[in-house]
Write a protein that holds these residues in place. Structure first.
Motif, short mmCIF file in Angstrom:
data_model
loop_
_atom_site.label_atom_id
_atom_site.label_comp_id
_atom_site.label_asym_id
_atom_site.label_seq_id
_atom_site.Cartn_x
_atom_site.Cartn_y
_atom_site.Cartn_z
N TYR B 88 0.85 -1.20 0.00
CA TYR B 88 0.00 0.00 0.00
C TYR B 88 0.88 1.25 0.00
O TYR B 88 0.70 2.17 -0.81
CB TYR B 88 -0.94 0.02 1.23
CG TYR B 88 -1.67 1.35 1.34
CD1 TYR B 88 -2.90 1.53 0.74
CD2 TYR B 88 -1.09 2.44 2.01
CE1 TYR B 88 -3.56 2.75 0.80
CE2 TYR B 88 -1.74 3.67 2.07
CZ TYR B 88 -2.97 3.82 1.46
OH TYR B 88 -3.60 5.04 1.51
N GLN B 92 1.11 4.10 -2.97
CA GLN B 92 0.75 5.49 -2.71
C GLN B 92 1.91 6.43 -3.05
O GLN B 92 1.70 7.50 -3.60
CB GLN B 92 0.33 5.68 -1.25
CG GLN B 92 -1.02 5.05 -0.93
CD GLN B 92 -2.16 5.69 -1.70
OE1 GLN B 92 -2.30 6.90 -1.75
NE2 GLN B 92 -3.00 4.86 -2.33
N GLU B 188 -3.80 4.49 6.90
CA GLU B 188 -4.54 4.28 5.66
C GLU B 188 -4.34 2.85 5.13
O GLU B 188 -5.27 2.22 4.65
CB GLU B 188 -4.08 5.27 4.59
CG GLU B 188 -4.50 6.70 4.86
CD GLU B 188 -3.84 7.68 3.89
OE1 GLU B 188 -4.10 8.88 4.04
OE2 GLU B 188 -3.06 7.24 3.01
N CYS B 190 -3.89 0.24 6.73
CA CYS B 190 -4.70 -0.70 7.52
C CYS B 190 -6.19 -0.58 7.19
O CYS B 190 -6.88 -1.58 7.10
CB CYS B 190 -4.51 -0.45 9.01
SG CYS B 190 -2.85 -0.73 9.62
N PHE B 191 -6.67 0.64 7.00
CA PHE B 191 -8.12 0.83 7.00
C PHE B 191 -8.73 1.28 5.69
O PHE B 191 -9.95 1.37 5.59
CB PHE B 191 -8.51 1.79 8.13
CG PHE B 191 -8.28 1.19 9.50
CD1 PHE B 191 -9.12 0.20 9.97
CD2 PHE B 191 -7.20 1.59 10.28
CE1 PHE B 191 -8.90 -0.37 11.22
CE2 PHE B 191 -6.98 1.03 11.53
CZ PHE B 191 -7.83 0.05 12.00
N ALA B 192 -7.92 1.60 4.68
CA ALA B 192 -8.51 1.95 3.38
C ALA B 192 -9.09 0.70 2.72
O ALA B 192 -8.79 -0.43 3.12
CB ALA B 192 -7.46 2.59 2.47
N MET B 195 -8.73 -2.58 -2.12
CA MET B 195 -8.30 -2.45 -3.52
C MET B 195 -7.01 -1.63 -3.65
O MET B 195 -6.35 -1.67 -4.68
CB MET B 195 -9.40 -1.86 -4.38
CG MET B 195 -9.64 -0.39 -4.20
SD MET B 195 -10.82 0.18 -5.44
CE MET B 195 -11.03 1.86 -4.93
N TYR B 196 -6.66 -0.89 -2.61
CA TYR B 196 -5.42 -0.12 -2.67
C TYR B 196 -4.19 -0.92 -2.25
O TYR B 196 -3.09 -0.39 -2.21
CB TYR B 196 -5.54 1.15 -1.82
CG TYR B 196 -6.54 2.13 -2.41
CD1 TYR B 196 -6.20 2.90 -3.54
CD2 TYR B 196 -7.81 2.27 -1.88
CE1 TYR B 196 -7.10 3.78 -4.10
CE2 TYR B 196 -8.73 3.14 -2.45
CZ TYR B 196 -8.37 3.89 -3.56
OH TYR B 196 -9.27 4.76 -4.13
N ILE B 238 -14.99 -2.60 -2.08
CA ILE B 238 -15.35 -2.13 -3.42
C ILE B 238 -15.18 -3.25 -4.45
O ILE B 238 -16.01 -3.45 -5.33
CB ILE B 238 -14.53 -0.87 -3.79
CG1 ILE B 238 -15.01 0.31 -2.94
CG2 ILE B 238 -14.65 -0.54 -5.28
CD1 ILE B 238 -14.19 1.57 -3.08
#
Lengths: 586, 242
Positions: B88, B92, B188, B190-192, B195-196, B238
């Motif tokens: 991740y 990013q 982020e 951990c919790f997004a 799909m990222y 998603i």
């Protein structure tokens, strides 16, 4: 050279809520209106459909619907004796970019302010004597009254299908509503939203303490609704993706959902997206606005758009900045206490206490932007300030609005920030925590103001707007006092763990989201020496230039700013119909 | 509000923070007393993608070590690498966020009060990498090894020193590097949405009981008010609707 376009009757800068409401009134009478919006129309994009709507990283963390800070940001300093620096990624407040503006990605909390808010200076002077208002607090009356705005509040609430419970219908206090509410002619158009589990706990606790809790007024639709324009709202899904998001269910009332679709069917209406207004052309001699200059962000072409009437209806900050960039009106100077553009810049005074209940399922993901249960006993001047060292107050609420996992988890104080213990605390408390918040007034201070930054520029080469702002003594004292009351309520809610009871602490932090409620800068009033626009929002230095938005508020109240802003915009629409047929000082 | 969001309160919780959560690096055996990974979770997790788009080999080793310290394998989740946290962060950094999309990047660059926000002339990716190099340099100086080579307890101690400003660098604000970039990316990751690349199999959503999508809760709002929500056991993302 800018290309000169055909002349238009009314040109409105900014395609948000105010522009839509003004256009609704004008185009109903066939008046020609052109709205210039810098952003795009998000209506059919990924922000407005499932599953991509439910993407916290994209829309909330990365601010997918917000102003692009790379193009334009604001600079900040806490006092005018410091050097300002650009806020390179704004966290504190979030102007929108695109059709609907900030009201496309709002939560929907829609308050009428206190009946006395438009005459606040008079209120405090009458109740506590002239010396009660500190000399560094330039409170001023708006020059209009709540009674004048009430019909427009009523219209707006019906257009947006508000869900709520009236507390005061024509002076009669209604059980279950807000007894401090300004008198209204009607019940809310729709029944209140469902109460949350946190709201149930808060309601019982506040009632036991003798307070009168009520459901927050909501532009989240509690049912299906048909508005007076024939536009529809669907029932709220309680998905917890309101603020920072568009609503794919058409349950959150927004200008892009309810107003622009209607306006697009009207012959005299046009909206141009990708139109970044850079300047208001102004004839100093004749004291008239000639039109605006804007950049087409698709072609790069600069245009000159002549108009009979120019309306600034952009975000608070942009209204102020455009007047300063265009040299219309005198920039406020705090040393000489001279000038008006940029003065009375205010924000919102926020604080809160975290609560953790081992045996109650709060389920924060079952929520909407307006699922809050509130009390108003300590808001504004709803309580006696004669023995208190501050003015103003706060609305207190258990407002669970979402359980989005990146930002909206809470763990008790003392929890490590990572590792197994951190995970354990998240696993234990995510579904069992909530907060009680105080959303407080923020009164003007002579040292809080906006002007143009002497160093930093936007991507188009124009000076950035500079904020000189901090929470001053009055707001810090108010917050400390009201937050003590929050603490008492929290104790009565009997949580297993309660967070620290602390009022707002300065200094103002641009990194931390607080609210998008920045106000002032182009304030309204009856006296041109202390206001930018008249009580009818007409610029004192240009009869055919009008400004509307939260930028005209001389102070910020202990409520979200949308209600009176919408009422003022609708009234301005009607005023402009009259002005358009017979131009004059209104 | 949790301490995660309150850099000012860091010191108070540090005093109380136990180091019980320290656990393994991928290449190191579990220290005695550390929690045992949930084998069911591990079994469900496919091998993590290991091709990096932004991080070089040393940087990737640093970030993988870091996410395994911050997210040890335990009864809640597999280790950080197996949760996809390093991937991740890498994605990013390589993407719009890392390249400074939407950030005001014009000069002059002067340092000021923290409340005015980061003022470096670096993109988040550049800042992240510069910080990694600086921390590795300090680790070599103080511990004789780069961060990824440290024993877990030593690595944890380094992170704590950076986080509360006790480890400094003459050129870079290391506390800000950790709190504003690394820590934000970690949360982020951990919790997004999975799909990222992070939050593999929505393992962190499961851990806290966030049900994810589609979140059409009109009926749930009443039916499950004050009660356990069954969908929280099996969150949907998603990708499940795409």
């Amino acid at each position: 050279m800018a290309k000169r376009l055909p002349h238009r009757r009314v040109v409105i800068v900014g395609g948000g809520l105010c522009a839509a409401l003004i256009s609704r009134q004008l185009t109903a009478q066939g008046v020609d209106v052109l709205v210039l919006e810098r952003g795009i129309d998000h209506a059919n994009g990924p922000a407005a459909r499932l599953p991509s709507q439910r993407d916290e990283l994209r829309w909330a963390q990365r601010q997918g619907l917000m102003q692009n800070w790379q193009r334009e940001t604001y600079t900040l300093r806490h006092t005018r004796h410091e050097e300002s620096l650009p806020v390179r990624w704004m966290g504190a407040f979030l102007p929108g970019e695109g059709v609907g503006g900030a009201a496309s990605h709002w939560n929907g909390q829609t308050w009428r302010w206190s009946e006395y808010d438009p005459a606040l200076r008079t209120r405090y002077e009458t109740r506590y004597g002239k010396s009660a208002i500190p000399k560094e607090m330039p409170l001023q009356d708006w020059g209009t009254t709540y009674a004048e705005l009430e019909p427009y509040h009523d219209l707006f609430e019906k257009l947006f299908g508000l869900s709520g419970k009236a507390g005061n219908i024509e002076g009669l206090i209604q059980a279950g509503g807000n007894p401090f509410e300004a008198p209204r002619r009607d019940e809310y158009p729709q029944r209140p939203l469902e109460i949350t589990e946190a709201g149930i706990i808060f309601k019982a606790a506040t009632e036991s303490l003798g307070y009168r809790p009520f459901p927050g007024p909501a532009a989240n639709s509690s049912g299906t609704y048909l508005n007076p324009d024939g536009q529809r709202l669907g029932p709220c899904q309680y998905c917890g993706h309101c603020e920072r998001f568009l609503c794919e269910a058409h349950a959150k009332a927004t200008p892009d959902g309810l107003l622009y679709p209607l306006l697009r069917t009207r012959k005299s209406f046009e909206i141009r997206t990708h139109a970044q207004v850079l300047h208001i052309d102004y004839d100093r001699q004749a004291k008239r606005a000639l039109g605006v200059r804007y950049l087409d962000l698709e072609s790069g072409e600069e245009y000159q758009q002549p108009a009979d009437i120019v309306v600034l209806a952009a975000f608070t900050m942009s209204n102020t900045r455009l007047l300063l960039l265009s040299g219309i009106g005198a920039s406020y100077d705090p040393t000489a206490r001279h000038g008006v553009v940029g003065k009375n810049f205010c924000y919102q005074t926020q604080s809160g206490v975290g609560l953790f209940f081992r045996n109650r399922w709060i389920n924060p993901f079952l929520a909407a932007g307006c699922t809050l249960t509130a009390i108003d006993e300590y808001n504004n001047d709803n309580f006696d300030h004669s023995a208190l060292p501050f003015l103003g107050g706060a609305n207190i609420s258990a407002g669970v609005t979402n359980g989005r996992p990146i930002r909206s988890r809470s763990t008790p104080s003392g929890t490590p920030r990572w590792g197994t213990e951190w995970k354990k605390a998240n696993a234990e408390w995510y579904a069992h925590s909530c907060g009680v918040g105080a959303q407080g007034s923020c009164y003007p201070h002579v040292e809080n103001y906006l002007d143009l930054d002497p160093v930093y520029r936007d991507i188009y080469g124009l000076p950035l707007l500079r904020m000189t702002f901090d929470f001053r003594e009055n707001e810090v004292k108010m917050s400390r006092w009201v937050t003590e009351k929050v603490g008492e309520i929290c104790k009565a809610m009997a949580p297993d763990i309660m967070g620290p009871v602390k009022g707002l602490q300065g200094p103002f932090d641009s990194r931390v989201y607080q609210s998008t409620h920045v106000t002032g800068g182009t304030v309204m009033g009856a006296d041109p020496r202390s206001s930018v626009v008249s009580t009818h929002l007409q610029h004192w230095d240009a009869e055919n230039l009008f400004v509307v938005g939260a930028s005209v508020y001389p102070h910020n109240s202990g409520y979200n700013p949308t209600g009176p802003l919408a009422a003022l915009a609708l009234r301005l629409g009607d005023d402009l119909v009259r002005y358009s047929s017979r131009p004059r000082q209104l | 509000m949790s301490d995660e969001k309150k850099p000012n309160d860091r010191r108070s919780f540090l005093l109380q923070a136990g180091l019980a959560g320290v656990a393994s690096l991928t290449s190191v055996a579990l220290p005695a007393g550390a929690s045992t990974p949930d084998t069911a979770l591990i079994a469900k997790t496919e091998p993590a993608a290991r091709s990096f788009h932004s991080l070089g080999p040393e940087e990737a080793a640093f970030i993988e070590a870091l996410v395994n310290i911050m997210c040890p394998a335990d009864q809640f989740t597999p280790n950080g690498v197996d949760c996809g946290l390093a991937i991740y962060i890498d994605r990013q950094l390589a993407g719009p966020y890392g390249q400074g999309d939407g950030r005001y990047q014009s000069g002059p660059f002067k340092q000021g009060k923290p409340e005015l926000g980061l003022q470096l002339p670096l993109t988040p990716e550049q800042f992240c990498k510069a910080g990694i190099a600086a921390v590795n340099l300090a680790c070599k100086r103080d511990n004789g090894a780069t961060f990824d080579q440290l024993a877990p307890a030593a690595a944890q101690a380094v992170l704590e020193k950076i986080e509360d400003g006790r480890m400094t660098d003459p050129r870079l604000p290391l506390a800000s590097w950790f709190n504003d970039i690394i820590y934000a990316l970690f949360i982020e990751a951990c919790f997004a949405d999975p799909m990222y690349g992070g939050n593999r199999d929505a393992v962190f959503w499961k851990m806290i009981g966030y049900p994810g999508l589609p979140a059409t809760h009109t009926i749930d709002m009443v039916r499950y008010r004050g009660k356990p929500y069954p969908g929280a056991q099996n969150p949907k993302s998603i990708g499940d609707f795409s």
